[in-house]
Design a protein around this motif. Structure first.
Motif, PDB file in Angstrom:
ATOM      1  N   GLY A  55     -36.486 -71.387  45.061  1.00 48.14           N
ATOM      2  CA  GLY A  55     -36.756 -72.168  44.052  1.00 48.14           C
ATOM      3  C   GLY A  55     -37.522 -73.086  43.953  1.00 48.14           C
ATOM      4  N   LEU A  59     -40.893 -72.386  41.347  1.00 50.58           N
ATOM      5  CA  LEU A  59     -41.223 -73.573  40.464  1.00 50.58           C
ATOM      6  C   LEU A  59     -42.853 -73.719  40.642  1.00 50.58           C
ATOM      7  CD1 LEU A  59     -40.495 -75.844  39.330  1.00 50.58           C
ATOM      8  CD2 LEU A  59     -40.459 -77.447  40.989  1.00 50.58           C
ATOM      9  N   ARG A 108     -19.039 -62.281  27.639  1.00 46.43           N
ATOM     10  CA  ARG A 108     -19.599 -62.765  28.898  1.00 46.43           C
ATOM     11  C   ARG A 108     -21.254 -62.555  29.303  1.00 46.43           C
ATOM     12  NH1 ARG A 108     -18.746 -66.013  33.129  1.00 46.43           N
ATOM     13  NH2 ARG A 108     -18.312 -64.707  35.439  1.00 46.43           N
ATOM     14  N   GLU A 118     -32.245 -68.328  33.988  1.00 39.12           N
ATOM     15  CA  GLU A 118     -32.289 -69.544  34.006  1.00 39.12           C
ATOM     16  C   GLU A 118     -32.813 -69.326  35.937  1.00 39.12           C
ATOM     17  OE1 GLU A 118     -28.619 -71.620  31.315  1.00 39.12           O
ATOM     18  OE2 GLU A 118     -28.929 -71.600  33.707  1.00 39.12           O
ATOM     19  N   ALA A 142     -38.309 -62.518  24.170  1.00 38.91           N
ATOM     20  CA  ALA A 142     -39.053 -63.122  24.247  1.00 38.91           C
ATOM     21  C   ALA A 142     -39.232 -64.084  24.820  1.00 38.91           C
ATOM     22  CB  ALA A 142     -38.721 -64.758  23.163  1.00 38.91           C
ATOM     23  N   GLY A 144     -40.823 -62.207  27.518  1.00 38.59           N
ATOM     24  CA  GLY A 144     -41.547 -61.382  27.911  1.00 38.59           C
ATOM     25  C   GLY A 144     -40.357 -61.218  30.092  1.00 38.59           C
ATOM     26  N   THR A 318     -43.291 -55.475  28.899  1.00 39.84           N
ATOM     27  CA  THR A 318     -42.254 -55.397  28.790  1.00 39.84           C
ATOM     28  C   THR A 318     -41.528 -53.626  27.406  1.00 39.84           C
ATOM     29  OG1 THR A 318     -40.636 -56.352  27.075  1.00 39.84           O
ATOM     30  CG2 THR A 318     -43.066 -57.129  26.686  1.00 39.84           C
TER      31      THR A 318
ATOM     32  N   MET B   1     -46.153 -59.049  26.244  1.00 39.30           N
ATOM     33  CA  MET B   1     -46.249 -59.400  25.820  1.00 39.30           C
ATOM     34  C   MET B   1     -45.653 -60.970  25.188  1.00 39.30           C
ATOM     35  SD  MET B   1     -46.754 -56.304  23.280  1.00 39.30           S
ATOM     36  CE  MET B   1     -47.205 -54.815  24.600  1.00 39.30           C
ATOM     37  N   ALA B   2     -45.626 -61.507  24.182  1.00 37.60           N
ATOM     38  CA  ALA B   2     -45.476 -62.173  24.279  1.00 37.60           C
ATOM     39  C   ALA B   2     -44.707 -63.634  24.660  1.00 37.60           C
ATOM     40  CB  ALA B   2     -44.065 -62.306  22.901  1.00 37.60           C
ATOM     41  N   SER B   3     -45.336 -63.995  25.815  1.00 34.64           N
ATOM     42  CA  SER B   3     -45.175 -64.130  26.853  1.00 34.64           C
ATOM     43  C   SER B   3     -45.936 -65.358  26.735  1.00 34.64           C
ATOM     44  CB  SER B   3     -45.858 -63.253  28.319  1.00 34.64           C
ATOM     45  OG  SER B   3     -45.735 -64.139  29.694  1.00 34.64           O
ATOM     46  N   ARG B   4     -46.092 -66.316  25.661  1.00 35.29           N
ATOM     47  CA  ARG B   4     -46.656 -67.707  26.219  1.00 35.29           C
ATOM     48  C   ARG B   4     -46.531 -68.064  27.139  1.00 35.29           C
ATOM     49  NH1 ARG B   4     -44.919 -66.698  21.598  1.00 35.29           N
ATOM     50  NH2 ARG B   4     -42.556 -65.842  20.661  1.00 35.29           N
ATOM     51  N   GLU B  46     -33.562 -73.959  20.148  1.00 36.66           N
ATOM     52  CA  GLU B  46     -33.371 -73.603  19.464  1.00 36.66           C
ATOM     53  C   GLU B  46     -34.495 -72.758  19.240  1.00 36.66           C
ATOM     54  OE1 GLU B  46     -30.792 -70.277  19.539  1.00 36.66           O
ATOM     55  OE2 GLU B  46     -30.141 -72.468  19.639  1.00 36.66           O
ATOM     56  N   VAL B  51     -36.138 -72.178  27.697  1.00 33.39           N
ATOM     57  CA  VAL B  51     -34.834 -71.544  29.074  1.00 33.39           C
ATOM     58  C   VAL B  51     -35.031 -71.766  30.058  1.00 33.39           C
ATOM     59  CG1 VAL B  51     -35.473 -69.397  28.301  1.00 33.39           C
ATOM     60  CG2 VAL B  51     -35.132 -70.232  30.720  1.00 33.39           C
ATOM     61  N   TYR B  52     -33.753 -73.156  30.211  1.00 31.62           N
ATOM     62  CA  TYR B  52     -33.534 -73.831  31.596  1.00 31.62           C
ATOM     63  C   TYR B  52     -33.863 -73.434  32.264  1.00 31.62           C
ATOM     64  CZ  TYR B  52     -31.017 -76.959  34.536  1.00 31.62           C
ATOM     65  OH  TYR B  52     -30.373 -78.392  35.318  1.00 31.62           O
ATOM     66  N   ARG B  54     -33.705 -73.760  35.730  1.00 34.21           N
ATOM     67  CA  ARG B  54     -32.122 -73.503  37.301  1.00 34.21           C
ATOM     68  C   ARG B  54     -32.934 -74.325  38.864  1.00 34.21           C
ATOM     69  NH1 ARG B  54     -27.470 -74.624  36.739  1.00 34.21           N
ATOM     70  NH2 ARG B  54     -27.156 -73.387  34.395  1.00 34.21           N
ATOM     71  N   GLY B  55     -34.001 -73.498  39.174  1.00 32.88           N
ATOM     72  CA  GLY B  55     -34.580 -73.981  40.139  1.00 32.88           C
ATOM     73  C   GLY B  55     -35.073 -75.225  40.482  1.00 32.88           C
ATOM     74  N   ALA B  56     -36.160 -75.604  39.197  1.00 28.89           N
ATOM     75  CA  ALA B  56     -36.727 -76.329  39.539  1.00 28.89           C
ATOM     76  C   ALA B  56     -35.523 -78.209  39.105  1.00 28.89           C
ATOM     77  CB  ALA B  56     -37.358 -77.405  38.111  1.00 28.89           C
ATOM     78  N   LEU B  59     -33.690 -78.547  42.739  1.00 29.22           N
ATOM     79  CA  LEU B  59     -34.935 -78.948  43.838  1.00 29.22           C
ATOM     80  C   LEU B  59     -34.756 -80.306  43.866  1.00 29.22           C
ATOM     81  CD1 LEU B  59     -37.177 -78.284  45.275  1.00 29.22           C
ATOM     82  CD2 LEU B  59     -38.561 -78.825  43.638  1.00 29.22           C
ATOM     83  N   VAL B  66     -24.008 -71.423  42.060  1.00 24.01           N
ATOM     84  CA  VAL B  66     -24.657 -70.387  42.476  1.00 24.01           C
ATOM     85  C   VAL B  66     -23.635 -69.670  43.413  1.00 24.01           C
ATOM     86  CG1 VAL B  66     -25.689 -68.060  42.788  1.00 24.01           C
ATOM     87  CG2 VAL B  66     -27.563 -70.157  41.647  1.00 24.01           C
ATOM     88  N   ILE B  95     -18.781 -69.972  35.711  1.00 24.61           N
ATOM     89  CA  ILE B  95     -19.941 -69.949  36.610  1.00 24.61           C
ATOM     90  C   ILE B  95     -20.335 -68.587  36.866  1.00 24.61           C
ATOM     91  CG2 ILE B  95     -18.678 -71.993  37.617  1.00 24.61           C
ATOM     92  CD1 ILE B  95     -19.869 -70.915  40.752  1.00 24.61           C
ATOM     93  N   VAL B  96     -21.799 -67.982  36.559  1.00 25.98           N
ATOM     94  CA  VAL B  96     -21.738 -66.463  37.025  1.00 25.98           C
ATOM     95  C   VAL B  96     -21.767 -66.907  38.373  1.00 25.98           C
ATOM     96  CG1 VAL B  96     -22.612 -65.045  36.535  1.00 25.98           C
ATOM     97  CG2 VAL B  96     -23.217 -66.499  34.929  1.00 25.98           C
TER      98      VAL B  96
END
Lengths: 352, 352
Positions: A55, A59, A108, A118, A142, A144, A318, B1-4, B46, B51-52, B54-56, B59, B66, B95-96
DNA sequence: GCCTATAAATGGAACGTTCCAATAAATCAA
DNA sequence: TTGATTTATTGGAACGTTCCATTTATAGGC
């Protein structure tokens, strides 16, 4: 217990009498450090029981090596076979893929995809849950993240697809049935919210049309894509005033169900009613009677999908080409009254 | 692409006109922030397509959410059923879980476990690969990661185990065979490097002993735990000068193999040779003839394992009680000449 | 010996979060 | 109004890595 504060790169640097940068270099297998220094470091790692924190690394790196496989139904041996094919190539690439199951549930699936994102996945292979919309994958695009669809496609999505030639498979199977003399044919199982359904049904219809089956003699029974669905379809078909004499099934599970239902009515699959499956799962050849089915080389498609996603990750794109896998009809005992032409594969061959 | 460049918590803070701390609080669902502020933040999230990471987060938090499920053979429907049971409880806990397959290969298992640890798993459910040693799990214990074994145990390991009562299951099945009049019995499949093997074989032996079968009449055939293994065992058994008349099989796959081999020799499983399986996978009741088998409630054990690991994580311990699940013999058609006592389960029930 | 070129090792800033301590704003009691 | 209390918000220091720019050691050429 024994949960002493986790060792970090710094601890092992201290233990080995080098700097953290050196340790980091060793961890990455850089050729820049002197072999004996590397050895010293590696020993310290072993002694201290250090575990790498991916992780933290991600980062900094922004390129994880995690790949996810999102499967719509793990209990279907067909998808398990697919997963196995993918694993083969990932393993030899030294990466451990994480499998997640969506149980054919779009909600799901949403959770699973979110969680994977994430986690910072580098790429994804997805067999989308029935009824999922392109919208569910918008976010991935979005961000990528390279995604490839396996086995199933979504209407109007630009995500590359690895799938068998469903249309042709269905055509071949249907032609075989017609060649056996059947003149009133059914298609069993599946539903219109699956693109695959339209492809297979399309092949079936085309064969019927071009080979002179009257439109009134081609019967379609929608249903679940499971044994249960197959049972239901067969019951419905035999309830007709003028029932069909043969059926092409959406997949092998449906075919197994249909054969079961036949037996329950005292009819013999094969001689009394012809059944053809689709996918050719390993059980197909071990069934009684052995099931004639359209072989799609499932593990092979899995491998292909894995290769494609790997290449996409590597080239930071992509987009990729679709891949339509060849299919072929494996004739066994479950169809046609003509039992003289049985084709048997060695009974030992099927244990993956 | 769109990988801003990926949006971070700071970007959305800026967009919403608040501080990063506020955003963080919102993300964690803290009740401390005013509802309208929270709404503002959520809207920004939104809009930006954040996107969150999770690694950070991990830490800082040192407690990931997980959970990993390490399965030794995903193509065996038995283990797929186990996985499904676990998923059920994880899903409702929000949880996944990530599933990884070791394909019965200890080396691969090592890689998988390492990768999972590096990923910072909070807990693990493992069905260990055949031939794995407690050593492979030493590292996990040292790191204080909660682990539970499902279905299989390792010799002399302190890791809690969730498994069926193998000894009793084998005993019940064997008693049933003896009750049917069989006097020369075989045990098919499995090998000594599996603890489960000793448990099941032990139950078989005990029943033979206490119910008056002569030692010379109890035959043991080791073999693969697959259809293939079952075929081999049956061939070996029938090659004997004085062959057995019934077999308890290590698992259902072996039993299917044995039945297949009987058919191939023109013998009818059930009347000509009695076969009992173990695990009662869903196919068992759909086979021809339907397989008598020891039901172990696989998904139930999966659920139990999931609950245990969740509790371990919550209470920060690495120890827990073993759980031995109840078993019962499901009598169908594959054993004994006495076909009047068939027990059938509803044909529709088996599609999970 | 000195200068240069190469090889090996290192310090420090950054990555995106959390969480503590601290501040600012709102509410209330007097 | 003022001070005390509660409620919302915020800056800053971590967390364990990587990687760039440096520094230090080693070797080569004269």
């Amino acid at each position: 217990m024994a949960s002493r504060a986790k060792a970090t790169i710094l601890d092992i640097a201290r233990a080995a009498g080098v700097s953290k940068s050196t340790v980091s270099l060793v961890l990455q297998g850089s050729g820049l450090i002197r072999p004996d220094t590397a050895a010293k470091v590696r020993k310290a790692i072993e002694d201290v029981g250090y575990v790498y924190n991916r992780g933290a690394a991600n980062l900094r790196k922004a390129h994880s090596n995690v790949i996810g496989m999102v499967i719509n139904d793990l209990t279907n041996p067909f998808f398990a076979e697919l997963a196995v094919g993918m694993e083969r190539v990932f393993q030899s690439a030294g990466i451990v893929p994480f499998i997640a199951n969506t149980a054919e549930n779009p909600v799901r699936q949403e959770e699973v995809l979110k969680s994977l994102m994430e986690q910072g996945v580098a790429g994804l292979i997805v067999s989308p849950a029935r009824g999922s919309t392109p919208d569910a994958f918008r976010r991935l695009e979005a961000a990528g993240v390279p995604v490839v669809f396996a086995m199933r496609r979504l209407p109007e999505s630009r995500i590359p697809v690895i799938a068998p030639d469903n249309h042709r498979g269905a055509f071949l199977a249907t032609r075989h049935l017609i060649g056996k003399g059947h003149r009133r044919l059914a298609f069993f199982g599946g539903s219109a919210d699956l693109v695959v359904y339209h492809e297979r049904l399309g092949g079936f219809r085309e064969a019927c049309e071009t080979l002179g089956i009257a439109p009134a003699d081609v019967l379609v029974f929608e249903g679940e894509t499971s044994r249960k669905g197959g049972i239901a379809c067969l019951e419905a078909a035999l309830a007709l005033a003028e029932p069909p004499t043969a059926a092409l099934c959406f997949n092998d599970a449906v075919a197994f169900g249909a054969m079961l239902a036949l037996r329950k009515r005292g009819l013999e699959p094969g001689s009394d009613f012809a059944v053809v499956g689709f996918d050719d799962v390993v059980e197909a050849e071990h069934y009684m009677p052995a099931l004639t089915s359209v072989a799609v080389d499932t593990p092979g498609l899995g491998e292909r999908a894995a290769h494609v996603v790997l290449k996409m990750i590597q080239s930071r794109t992509t987009r990729a080409e679709d891949h339509i896998g060849a299919v072929n009809l494996v004739v066994r005992e479950s169809c046609g009254p003509d039992r003289s032409q049985e084709v048997r594969r060695a009974a030992m061959g099927g244990v993956a």
